[in-house]
Design an enzyme around this catalytic site. Structure first.
Site, mmCIF file in Angstrom:
data_model
loop_
_atom_site.group_PDB
_atom_site.id
_atom_site.type_symbol
_atom_site.label_atom_id
_atom_site.label_comp_id
_atom_site.label_asym_id
_atom_site.label_seq_id
_atom_site.Cartn_x
_atom_site.Cartn_y
_atom_site.Cartn_z
ATOM 1 C CB CYS A 89 -0.941 -0.013 1.202
ATOM 2 S SG CYS A 89 -2.229 1.249 1.095
ATOM 3 C CD GLU A 147 -27.231 1.872 0.589
ATOM 4 O OE1 GLU A 147 -28.226 1.550 1.278
ATOM 5 O OE2 GLU A 147 -27.256 1.902 -0.653
#
Length: 544
Positions: free
Chosen positions: A196, A515
């Site tokens: 990352c 969501e």
């Protein structure tokens, strides 16, 4: 004045030009760190004065008012770009845009961001909007001096973002057993496990700001041996935490151990690593773009005709409205049926069978990224060590951790609070907020009780990590979580570096992006808690 043709920065031919007021000779000219810090003052008058000083410093460097002294340094230009892109205070954002435009008009090659927004998966207009979320973004800017892409995406859920920022601030900045620059270096080591670059670059900058030795960033061998001693624990925490035993703890804290860690230091390091690993899941899962000042986040070259700034594709894999509505209706019906079925008795033996079936189900993860990038390879050992299914076929599976035998509520919380005061409370608040977070809506429907869906997600992630709840019927996981959602969750929780736009867009095709971010938050916290539970259990066994 001679300047670099690529960047427009001052070259050594500038000689000994005296910096103007409010400028920083260490930065090749430009505002001082103090001036930039004052932009974050809670006092409006002080902010206004700092903004004026910033403007004057930049204009002096441009030789506009009065004529010429030095050229703008790269750091100043990138800081202006960051303010122009993400500062929630309109007056600061507008002024930064004006100053960059003025520099460009004077022949300075100014940087531009390579992406249109924080996420490669979520349209910028759904994140970069004025509204109720602005208050928390302003608070973040005033407290931290910036609003990064993580904060901007998490701001879709302000209640969660508040406790996330409190916990992260306590971990990295508040009084504790570990020096500040060590904390950031531990986060760098952890983020490298998941390839990352975003999290590594964030903490590399903070590591240097905290006084860290830059040579450490060139390879683990340059870091102190005591920090390197975390490598074994770091890779297990990231990929296979169920293998952590009290022997791993003993090697680090035993009184006779070389370069011994205290239990308080170790628990601090463990939470930092688990936090960084979980944050990598969120960064990959939401497709976060590099910050404007990151490598890969900007360029000084003008845009080519016909090649606009990168943004999420308009076609995000959703089906037509009618098809999506049918999918949501089916899921809502299943939720209601499941709630009704829960009233029926199920034998413990059947519950265990359903758990084992879920745990050993084959949900393959596509390998889209192999070895770590060269820029991260020097920050990790044993790069080929990765997650393996908890119960690989044909092999003896490790024993299941029963939540009733060791849980966060009954065991982990008190241990963390004892060794690192207040941290248990902060983590518990974060776990509680994400578990209970609901807006009583689902896609286009309002007034929906989503508890069973949220619980199925949390328990499925713990299932992937071999944690079983005796009182939960895992048949519900199969009923509520479609295969495309399982593929996304498993990839995020276990192989986050393999996340792609395709698997993000393939699940919940008719749901809001907010969501999907909510689902990402559940994965982040459930994964972090699972990894912590195995390590805290090992520490508990060592302390007996």
């Amino acid at each position: 004045m001679a300047s670099d043709p690529e960047t427009g920065f001052a070259s050594p031919a500038n000689g000994n030009c005296a910096p103007g007021p409010g400028s920083d000779p260490e930065n090749g000219g430009g505002p001082t760190t103090k001036t930039l810090a004052r932009l974050c003052s809670r006092d409006e008058e002080e902010r206004a004065a700092a903004l004026e000083q910033l403007s004057q410093g930049v204009l002096v460097c441009l030789g506009l008012d009065p004529p010429g002294s030095t050229r703008l340094g790269k750091e100043t230009l990138l800081h202006l770009l960051r303010l122009a892109r993400s500062c929630p205070l309109r007056e600061v954002r507008v002024r930064a845009i004006e100053l960059l435009r003025a520099a460009q008009e004077q022949g300075v090659k100014v940087p531009r961001a390579l992406a249109s927004g924080p996420s490669a998966f979520i349209p910028a207009k759904q994140i970069l909007k004025d509204g109720p979320d602005q208050d928390i973004l302003i608070e973040s800017f005033l407290s931290l001096g910036r609003v990064d892409h993580v904060t901007m995406v998490m701001a879709l859920h302000p209640a969660y973002l508040s406790c996330f920022l409190r916990t992260q601030h306590a971990l990295l900045e508040m009084d504790g057993p570990l020096p500040r620059h060590w904390r950031h270096y531990i986060a760098i080591m952890a983020a490298a496990r998941h390839h990352c670059s975003y999290v590594v670059q964030q903490h590399s900058a903070s590591f240097l700001e905290a006084g860290g030795d830059e040579s450490w960033l060139s390879g683990l061998e340059r870091a102190p041996a005591k920090l390197r001693g975390l490598n074994a624990l770091n890779k297990l925490l990231a990929h296979r935490p169920w293998l952590i035993t009290q022997l791993h703890i003993q090697e680090l804290v035993y009184p006779g151990a070389e370069l011994r860690w205290s239990l308080a230091e170790l628990i601090h390091a463990v939470i930092l690593m688990a936090h960084a690993h979980a944050l990598c899941s969120f960064v990959w899962g939401c497709g976060l773009n590099p910050e404007p000042e990151h490598a890969g986040g900007h360029t000084f070259r003008p845009p080519s005709p016909g090649h606009p700034t990168r943004s999420p594709a308009n076609e995000d894999g959703r089906q037509e409205l009618a098809d999506g509505a049918v999918e949501v209706e089916v899921l809502m019906k299943r939720m209601v049926e499941l709630q009704e079925q829960q009233e029926e008795e199920c034998t413990q033996e059947e519950m265990v069978t359903r758990f084992e079936r879920e745990r050993s189900e084959s949900i393959p993860t596509a390998l889209v990224r192999g070895a770590p990038p060269e820029s991260l390879l020097h920050l990790m050992e044993d790069p080929d060590f990765r997650y393996e299914d908890f119960a690989p076929r044909g092999e003896q599976a490790p024993p299941t951790m029963r939540a009733q035998d060791y849980s966060w509520e009954d065991h982990g919380y008190s241990l963390v609070n004892r060794l690192l005061p207040d941290m248990g409370q902060l983590l518990d608040e974060k776990f509680q907020v994400v578990s209970n977070l609901t807006y009583h809506r689902m896609a286009m429907h309002e007034g929906v009780d989503t508890h069973t869906l949220r619980k199925a997600l949390w328990n499925y992630i713990h299932c992937l990590y071999g944690i079983r709840y005796d009182d939960y019927d895992y048949g519900g996981v199969n009923v509520l979580l479609e295969r495309s959602l399982k593929a996304f969750v498993k990839t995020m929780a276990c192989h986050p570096e393999q996340t792609t736009a395709h698997i993000y867009h393939a699940f919940w095709r008719h749901f809001r992006h907010s969501e999907k971010v909510h689902a990402n938050l559940i994965v982040l916290e459930a994964r972090m808690q699972a990894a912590l539970l195995y390590t805290l259990r090992a520490i508990t066994h060592y302390m007996r």
